[in-house]
Motif scaffolding. Structure first.
Motif, mmCIF file in Angstrom:
data_model
loop_
_atom_site.group_PDB
_atom_site.id
_atom_site.type_symbol
_atom_site.label_atom_id
_atom_site.label_comp_id
_atom_site.label_asym_id
_atom_site.label_seq_id
_atom_site.Cartn_x
_atom_site.Cartn_y
_atom_site.Cartn_z
ATOM 1 N N UNK A 192 0.662 -1.180 -0.339
ATOM 2 C CA UNK A 192 0.360 0.069 0.477
ATOM 3 C C UNK A 192 0.608 1.261 -0.259
ATOM 4 N N UNK A 193 0.696 2.175 -1.138
ATOM 5 C CA UNK A 193 1.116 3.461 -0.769
ATOM 6 C C UNK A 193 2.231 3.034 -1.614
ATOM 7 N N UNK A 194 3.532 3.856 -1.065
ATOM 8 C CA UNK A 194 4.722 3.518 -1.861
ATOM 9 C C UNK A 194 5.394 3.012 -1.518
ATOM 10 N N UNK A 195 4.706 1.500 -0.919
ATOM 11 C CA UNK A 195 6.062 0.442 -0.269
ATOM 12 C C UNK A 195 6.009 -0.811 -1.148
ATOM 13 N N UNK A 196 6.900 -1.412 -1.359
ATOM 14 C CA UNK A 196 7.648 -2.448 -2.515
ATOM 15 C C UNK A 196 5.451 -3.803 -2.303
ATOM 16 N N UNK A 197 6.018 -4.852 -3.025
ATOM 17 C CA UNK A 197 5.722 -5.795 -3.221
ATOM 18 C C UNK A 197 5.957 -6.486 -2.998
ATOM 19 N N UNK A 198 5.304 -7.312 -2.325
ATOM 20 C CA UNK A 198 5.906 -9.082 -1.935
ATOM 21 C C UNK A 198 6.446 -9.780 -2.906
ATOM 22 N N UNK A 199 7.187 -10.600 -2.206
ATOM 23 C CA UNK A 199 8.153 -11.508 -3.156
ATOM 24 C C UNK A 199 6.929 -12.706 -4.024
ATOM 25 N N UNK A 200 7.526 -13.343 -5.142
ATOM 26 C CA UNK A 200 6.186 -14.951 -4.608
ATOM 27 C C UNK A 200 7.776 -16.004 -5.311
ATOM 28 N N UNK A 201 6.481 -17.075 -4.397
ATOM 29 C CA UNK A 201 8.101 -18.012 -4.188
ATOM 30 C C UNK A 201 7.660 -19.055 -4.705
ATOM 31 N N UNK A 202 7.928 -19.985 -5.951
ATOM 32 C CA UNK A 202 7.413 -21.047 -6.667
ATOM 33 C C UNK A 202 8.083 -22.414 -5.591
#
Length: 311
Positions: A192-202
């Protein structure tokens, strides 16, 4: 029936305090409702917190290990010598605070020595502060055939999400093994806001294959040979995910013998490849021609070999 607390944290019953704390930190970050907007995240966070609250306290854990789900019915000062076969009146669990989210637990309140604000403070401000919230890390399974895992390459993967299906371009390193994680940076939950997205682990899952059996990076294949090839010795081709290779069958080889082909298993970009094991299986014709029957009858009459008398 209540779920086992060890199962909830994903640790064995022999896990030490550090392993339990690490498991809790990982799961709390993933499932905290201020980070994970999945409808089931809050309930999952409650489970994780309660499990940690019990297992992080040595005395509470001891009672849980001994009495299971009924441990809260056991007084702290119980005497095992008189307790056998007797019921216990309900008593408050040791340690005071129950770590269930939503039970008026505020940031900064400790769970078995772990401060929630300290644990999650680097991810977002105090509740209600309105600060940017980084996206949560997410996981999904990636099913691969043995050939795909061996060669690697690029692949498109479509996953369902809260906003509909989403397609990812995935680079698969050669030689991935079952359980290995492939990280897609910034492809997890949206911040949210300017915060980065998380990572996706396969999480790689190798599909069963009729031709290959995997053990880490080692591959086992079945190698059919004729009786005369096994008796006299020969060199035969062996099919591997990387193509055909030659295997030397020593004279006097019996079924079940494993021939090791060093370095012909799954590749490892960071080290030595695994090995390939060719497991010999002696095959005979389902139907014999007249000449074949004649030769086998001569062999039977002229040979003193009796495998049932071999040691």
């Amino acid at each position: 029936m209540a779920r086992d607390f060890y199962e909830i944290l994903g640790v064995p019953r022999t896990a030490g305090p550090e392993e339990i704390q690490q498991a809790y930190r990982r799961l709390a970050r993933r499932h905290h409702p201020d980070v994970n907007k999945d409808p089931g995240a809050e309930e999952r966070f409650k489970e994780v917190s309660e499990a940690y609250d019990v297992l992080a306290d040595p005395e509470t854990r001891k009672r849980y290990d001994q009495f299971g789900a009924d441990f809260r019915q056991v007084p702290e000062d119980f005497d095992e010598r008189v307790a056998v076969g007797q019921g216990f009146r309900s008593g408050a669990p040791r340690g005071g605070v129950r770590a269930g989210f939503g039970d008026d637990v505020q940031f900064g309140q400790g769970f078995g020595g772990v401060d929630i604000e300290d644990l999650l403070g680097g991810m977002f401000g105090r509740r209600g502060a309105g600060g940017p919230i980084p996206g949560a890390d997410q996981e999904a399974e990636l099913a691969l055939s043995v050939d795909e895992a061996y060669r690697g390459g690029r692949r498109k993967l479509t996953l369902a999400g809260p906003d509909g299906p989403r397609t990812y371009d995935v680079t698969i390193p050669p030689g991935v093994v079952d359980g290995q994680r492939i990280r897609l940076s910034g492809q997890g939950g949206q911040g949210s806001g300017q915060a980065p997205s998380g990572d996706l682990y396969l999480i790689v899952r190798i599909k069963p294959d009729p031709a290959y059996r995997l053990s880490g990076r080692d591959i086992t294949v079945t190698l059919p040979v004729t009786p005369w090839e096994a008796a006299l010795g020969t060199t035969v081709p062996v099919t591997t995910p990387g193509g055909d290779v030659k295997a030397k069958v020593p004279p006097g080889t019996s079924s079940g013998r494993r021939l090791r082909l060093r370095g012909q298993g799954m590749p490892d970009p960071r080290g030595a490849p695994g090995d390939l094991y060719a497991e010999v299986r002696i095959m005979v014709p389902a139907e014999l021609s007249g000449r074949e029957r004649e030769l086998f009858e001569k062999l039977a009459a002229g040979s003193a070999f009796d495998p049932r008398r071999q040691r």
